[in-house]
Design an enzyme around this catalytic site. Structure first.
Site, mmCIF file in Angstrom:
data_model
loop_
_atom_site.group_PDB
_atom_site.id
_atom_site.type_symbol
_atom_site.label_atom_id
_atom_site.label_comp_id
_atom_site.label_asym_id
_atom_site.label_seq_id
_atom_site.Cartn_x
_atom_site.Cartn_y
_atom_site.Cartn_z
ATOM 1 N N GLU A 132 0.893 -1.172 0.000
ATOM 2 C CA GLU A 132 0.000 0.000 0.000
ATOM 3 C C GLU A 132 0.921 1.209 0.000
ATOM 4 O OE1 GLU A 132 -3.209 -0.301 -0.200
ATOM 5 O OE2 GLU A 132 -3.515 -2.384 0.372
ATOM 6 N N GLU B 65 4.822 13.671 -4.478
ATOM 7 C CA GLU B 65 3.890 13.523 -3.347
ATOM 8 C C GLU B 65 4.316 14.464 -2.224
ATOM 9 O OE1 GLU B 65 3.936 9.845 -1.049
ATOM 10 O OE2 GLU B 65 1.821 10.096 -0.569
HETATM 11 P P1 NAD Z 1 8.668 4.800 4.252
HETATM 12 O O1 NAD Z 1 8.593 4.069 2.965
HETATM 13 O O2 NAD Z 1 9.779 5.727 4.463
HETATM 14 O O3 NAD Z 1 8.725 3.761 5.485
HETATM 15 C C1 NAD Z 1 7.746 2.754 5.656
HETATM 16 C C2 NAD Z 1 8.329 1.633 6.508
HETATM 17 O O4 NAD Z 1 9.381 0.987 5.784
HETATM 18 C C3 NAD Z 1 8.961 2.102 7.824
HETATM 19 O O5 NAD Z 1 8.693 1.170 8.838
HETATM 20 C C4 NAD Z 1 10.434 2.119 7.494
HETATM 21 O O6 NAD Z 1 11.265 1.979 8.640
HETATM 22 C C5 NAD Z 1 10.558 0.903 6.594
HETATM 23 N N1 NAD Z 1 11.718 0.895 5.701
HETATM 24 C C6 NAD Z 1 12.518 1.920 5.365
HETATM 25 N N2 NAD Z 1 13.488 1.510 4.515
HETATM 26 C C7 NAD Z 1 13.265 0.190 4.288
HETATM 27 C C8 NAD Z 1 13.907 -0.790 3.474
HETATM 28 N N3 NAD Z 1 14.955 -0.502 2.717
HETATM 29 N N4 NAD Z 1 13.400 -2.042 3.502
HETATM 30 C C9 NAD Z 1 12.312 -2.359 4.217
HETATM 31 N N5 NAD Z 1 11.664 -1.458 5.020
HETATM 32 C C10 NAD Z 1 12.139 -0.208 5.042
HETATM 33 O O7 NAD Z 1 7.237 5.539 4.412
HETATM 34 P P2 NAD Z 1 6.774 6.576 5.531
HETATM 35 O O8 NAD Z 1 7.483 7.854 5.320
HETATM 36 O O9 NAD Z 1 6.788 5.937 6.875
HETATM 37 O O10 NAD Z 1 5.224 6.747 5.129
HETATM 38 C C11 NAD Z 1 4.773 7.660 4.181
HETATM 39 C C12 NAD Z 1 4.475 6.989 2.854
HETATM 40 O O11 NAD Z 1 3.555 5.935 3.037
HETATM 41 C C13 NAD Z 1 3.815 7.938 1.868
HETATM 42 O O12 NAD Z 1 4.334 7.715 0.587
HETATM 43 C C14 NAD Z 1 2.362 7.539 1.943
HETATM 44 O O13 NAD Z 1 1.595 7.893 0.811
HETATM 45 C C15 NAD Z 1 2.454 6.073 2.132
HETATM 46 N N6 NAD Z 1 1.243 5.534 2.724
HETATM 47 C C16 NAD Z 1 0.407 4.781 1.949
HETATM 48 C C17 NAD Z 1 -0.779 4.299 2.473
HETATM 49 C C18 NAD Z 1 -1.727 3.467 1.638
HETATM 50 O O14 NAD Z 1 -2.589 2.825 2.218
HETATM 51 N N7 NAD Z 1 -1.596 3.454 0.330
HETATM 52 C C19 NAD Z 1 -1.106 4.587 3.799
HETATM 53 C C20 NAD Z 1 -0.225 5.348 4.563
HETATM 54 C C21 NAD Z 1 0.951 5.807 4.024
#
Ligand code: NAD
Length: 480
Positions: free
Chosen positions: A248, A378
């Site tokens: 997601e 975004e």
């Molecule tokens: P992010 O991608 O930075 O982090 C998400 C998770 O992934 C965190 O737990 C992070 O520690 C982990 N992570 C980071 N690097 C990683 C790697 N290399 N391998 C595996 N895991 C890793 O996202 P964020 O900043 O926490 O959240 C914001 C983003 O999430 C925005 O783009 C937003 O649109 C999206 N989002 C989508 C939905 C949906 O339902 N479509 C809902 C909420 C947020």
């Protein structure tokens, strides 16, 4: 706070920790361990045991425990909401409903799993008359849930509660900035009867722990919510062991205001949709596509409304706009605004960082459909880029001209036009006469294009995604 592995509160093997700061004040709230590969392995080994006993429990027992979790979360609503607001700057009037929603998610999955029935096949295929084929939903094994910072509690348990309801063991990797409220919910779940090897939390670096989980052969599924960039990396890592993957991801949702729109409604929905969670919502309206005949009225009224807005301490009940998650995120929003101005847009309201982690609500006019903010950029902040259009076709073209496809909002009094627009929009959900910043726990939530992969999330659909559908074939059982 310590990690939650195998029913115990543990430090990292090398005692390394990372600070969790109050997003609004930048004061230290607590520290959490930075898990080592050995810590992650310990959690996986525990989950291998946990999945057997938990998966063997009858559904009514698992569901009964999940219902107790819902009650425990509700009983601790105030404490959890306070923790959420403190660690992430979300205003308290939004943290409380998020925690309440988390309890409802547990309840919903517990109930739904109790009535998730398999199928019995018909005798459509000649030669199958003597067989009986039925299906059952069975656990997959171990599900790793990697979750984002923005709705940490709600989004984490949309995955974890569903996975547990279907008999899986769960390992959570929360966002590094704000893991504390999730960890407290997990403690409450343990107290409510979820075994310590069935629900665990490992904390620390996303890049290190996330990749260990995504690549480990003992993990059966990864459920990831976060940015598109990291989602793609997770999918690539998980592909090595062909894990079941649900992604997601990000969004750049359009909000279309047609010429016949109720202007009061359009402005109210634009402002509340954009400013919820200080603009850090995947499905918030991020591009305001407004008919040229109502452009000035819409823009003026949005600014009028923003002028009345209360920015301040997220703990104060009256505050409407809290802080962003961290100083880097705030600088990123500032850069995105400057970049759009450099591309030709005009900032007519706001446009400044306040303190370290607040950003003023900001209105950008003269944004054109080619600019990055109108396409793939975004923005996770309280920014209103306003784009003008002339025809229905042009509005749809601008709205669809993005690699993302989460939600959309359409404001018009003409219901037929609204439905035609909804059909033409390339996304996972369209809100008619509202902003796309809408989520009902039952709804299949998710997006198309670079916003997602796998099924949608919601009480109506996640359980199937967390289960192995097994066919039981009773061959020739009907032969006399
Ligand atoms: P992010 O991608 O930075 O982090 C998400 C998770 O992934 C965190 O737990 C992070 O520690 C982990 N992570 C980071 N690097 C990683 C790697 N290399 N391998 C595996 N895991 C890793 O996202 P964020 O900043 O926490 O959240 C914001 C983003 O999430 C925005 O783009 C937003 O649109 C999206 N989002 C989508 C939905 C949906 O339902 N479509 C809902 C909420 C947020």
């Amino acid at each position: 706070m310590k990690m939650l592995i195998n029913g115990k509160h543990v430090d990292a093997k090398d005692n390394a920790t990372v600070e969790v700061l109050n997003s609004a004040t930048q004061e230290l709230v607590d520290t959490v361990p930075v898990a080592t590969p050995e810590d992650v392995e310990e959690a996986i080994q525990a989950a291998l045991k946990g999945k057997k006993a938990w998966g063997a429990l009858p559904q009514y027992e698992r569901s009964a425990i999940l219902l107790k979790c819902a009650l425990a979360i509700e009983a601790n609503l105030e404490e959890l909401a306070l923790s959420l607001t403190t660690e992430m700057g979300k205003v308290i009037s939004e943290s409380t409903p998020e925690v309440a929603c988390c309890a409802q998610i547990f309840r919903g999955f517990a109930q739904m799993a109790s009535h998730l029935y398999g199928q019995t096949m018909s005798e459509f295929q000649p030669g199958s008359e003597t067989d009986i084929i039925f299906t059952k939903y069975e656990p997959m094994g171990i599900v790793a849930c990697i979750t984002p910072f923005n709705y940490p509690v709600e989004l984490c348990f949309h995955k974890a509660a569903a996975a547990m309801a279907m008999g899986n063991a769960v390992i959570i990797k929360p966002a590094t900035d704000n893991p504390l409220t999730i960890m407290r919910v997990v403690e409450l779940c343990w107290e409510a009867g979820i075994p310590g090897d069935v629900l665990q939390v490992v904390t620390g670096s996303g890049a290190k722990i996330g990749s260990l989980l995504a690549e480990d052969e003992n993990i059966d599924a990864i459920s990831f919510t976060g940015s598109t960039e990291i989602g793609i990396q997770v999918a690539q890592m998980a592909a090595k062991t062909l894990k079941h993957v649900t992604l997601e991801l990000g969004g750049n949702d359009p909000f279309i205001v047609f010429e016949d729109a109720d202007m009061e409604l359009a402005v109210a929905e634009a402002v509340s949709g954009r400013l919820k969670n200080a603009g850090q919502t995947c499905c918030s309206p991020k591009r305001f596509i407004v008919h040229s005949s109502v452009l000035d009225t819409f823009t003026e009224k949005v600014i009028e409304s923003l002028k009345k807005l209360k920015l301040g301490s997220p703990l104060c009940k009256e505050t409407e706009l809290g802080s962003l998650i961290n100083p880097e995120a705030t600088k990123q929003v500032a850069w995105q605004v400057e970049h759009t101005i450099a591309q030709g847009a005009k900032c007519i309201y706001g446009g400044k960082i306040v303190g370290e982690t607040y950003y003023e609500p900001t209105v950008l006019t003269g944004v054109t459909k080619e600019m990055d903010m109108a396409v793939e950029m975004e923005v996770f902040g309280p920014i209103f880029p306003i784009i003008s259009f002339e025809t229905f076709e042009e509005a749809i073209e601008i709205a669809n001209n993005t690699p993302y496809g989460l939600h959309a909002g359409v404001i018009t009094k003409d219901f037929s036009k609204a439905i035609r627009a909804a059909r033409a929009l390339e996304c996972g959900g369209v809100v008619i006469n509202g902003s796309g910043n809408y989520r009902n726990v039952d709804q299949p939530f998710g997006g198309t294009k670079m916003t997602g992969l796998g099924s949608r999330e919601g009480i109506s659909c996640t359980l199937q995604d967390m289960a192995n559908v097994k066919s039981y074939i009773l061959k020739n059982i009907m032969v006399e």
